[in-house]
Design an enzyme around this catalytic site. Structure first.
Site, PDB file in Angstrom:
ATOM      1  N   LYS A  10       1.523  -2.210   8.256  1.00 17.44           N
ATOM      2  CA  LYS A  10       1.532  -2.946   7.112  1.00 17.44           C
ATOM      3  C   LYS A  10       1.733  -1.770   5.944  1.00 17.44           C
ATOM      4  O   LYS A  10       1.442  -0.561   6.294  1.00 17.44           O
ATOM      5  CB  LYS A  10      -0.005  -3.591   6.664  1.00 17.44           C
ATOM      6  CG  LYS A  10      -1.127  -2.800   6.817  1.00 17.44           C
ATOM      7  CD  LYS A  10      -1.557  -1.985   5.600  1.00 17.44           C
ATOM      8  CE  LYS A  10      -2.891  -1.510   5.979  1.00 17.44           C
ATOM      9  NZ  LYS A  10      -3.224  -0.190   5.098  1.00 17.44           N
ATOM     10  N   ASP A 140      -8.253  -4.944   8.441  1.00 17.17           N
ATOM     11  CA  ASP A 140      -6.973  -5.127   8.259  1.00 17.17           C
ATOM     12  C   ASP A 140      -6.418  -6.059   9.411  1.00 17.17           C
ATOM     13  O   ASP A 140      -5.088  -6.463   9.655  1.00 17.17           O
ATOM     14  CB  ASP A 140      -6.226  -3.766   8.427  1.00 17.17           C
ATOM     15  CG  ASP A 140      -6.509  -2.855   7.233  1.00 17.17           C
ATOM     16  OD1 ASP A 140      -6.778  -3.343   6.075  1.00 17.17           O
ATOM     17  OD2 ASP A 140      -6.406  -2.015   7.524  1.00 17.17           O
TER      18      ASP A 140
END
Ligand code: C5P
Length: 300
Positions: A10, A140
């Site tokens: 990401k 995350d």
């Protein structure tokens, strides 16, 4: 039976960080984008528990914990415990996401392991339960399950998809040496003693995404952890400037760093920026987003 699941790295297009909460975590308002640098996690039936990690030549294999405290071990124990079964599997992780790089590589591995082992063990865990288990593994990890582009709140673990129709082209330059996420947050606390309780909102990035225009997105990218990462690693400031001189619309530290990412105008522009950066840096990766979250690529 063998299952391979692929999970993406990401980039935080917006990372607003507030003052630490009572539990020590920082409240976040973030916009995650999943990009096409992916790790593959392969799980096979086995009478015991085995974990093996392979890395590309440019990555430091020693930086990946393999004995019991890898996020994949923890994901397996958590999923098995949730269903009251033993964690029996042989798992191999093929890494392509920089380790300790601010691109959530460990989180991607944890998300991929949850999906792969759920299939291997035929557990049919609900999406809600998988997301809840993911949140226990790391802030995350839920996003690595979801993929695409998403707004993250809470400590980053509460995720909801946001519309993002364009394809955005990125150049990523990993660093030879990782940065510790807790150390970057501690430096953020030192540098920002008056951080607001409410992190800065992501309105500008969400609006920019809706235009599909990379120049507008470049102007809206925002990372509250960047100053802390640059304070710990001043060389990254030079890298950000170099990337912009090499033709990137904007350079940004990815999450807590030290990977630096550069937004380019187009696929061709990204390849041009990468070619010029490669004259100065050994490892330069071209990728794009958004891409899918953790998904099965082979099964059988
Ligand atoms: O959630 P995760 O395990 O990825 O977080 C790693 C560390 O990063 C935490 O232990 C904490 O020090 C820091 N962190 C934080 N606030 C967040 C996310 C992470 O302070 N929202």
């Amino acid at each position: 039976m063998t299952v391979t699941v692929r999970a993406p790295a990401k980039i935080n297009l917006h990372l607003g960080v507030g003052a630490p909460r009572a539990d020590g975590f920082h409240p976040l308002v973030t916009v995650y984008q999943a990009v096409g640098l992916c790790d593959d996690v392969t799980a096979e039936s086995s009478p015991g528990w085995l974990l093996d990690v392979t890395v590309p030549d440019w990555m430091d294999a020693d930086a990946v914990p393999v004995t019991g405290d890898n996020l994949v071990d923890r994901a397996a124990r958590l999923l098995a415990g949730h269903h009251g079964i033993d964690a029996l599997a042989s798992v191999s992780v093929a890494k392509a996401i920089p380790v300790a790089g601010g691109m959530a590589g460990g989180s991607a591995d944890a998300a991929a392991a949850l999906v792969a082992l759920d299939r291997l063990w035929q557990l049919h865990t609900s999406d809600d339960d998988l997301l809840a288990l993911a949140a226990r593994l790391g802030s995350d990890v839920p996003f690595a399950l979801l993929g695409g582009t998403a707004l993250g709140t809470g400590r980053g673990e509460l995720v909801e998809p946001v519309p993002d129709q364009a394809t955005w082209w990125w150049v990523a330059v990993p660093s030879g040496e990782g940065l510790s996420t807790p150390a970057v947050y501690r430096r953020f606390d030192d540098l920002t003693p008056d951080a607001p309780a409410e992190p800065e909102g992501a309105g500008a990035v969400l609006l920019a995404l809706s235009t599909g225009d990379p120049e507008i997105l470049a102007g809206a990218l925002h990372n509250d952890l960047e100053a802390a990462a640059l304070d710990l690693r001043p060389d990254l400031g030079d890298l950000l400037e170099l990337g912009e001189r090499c033709g990137a619309l904007r350079g940004l530290v990815s999450g807590s760093g030290p990977t630096c990412v550069f937004l380019a105008e187009s696929a061709d522009a990204a390849r041009g920026v990468a070619g010029r950066l490669a004259e100065h840096h050994e490892v330069v990766l071209v990728t794009n987003g958004p891409v899918a979250g953790a998904h099965v690529v082979t099964y059988g």
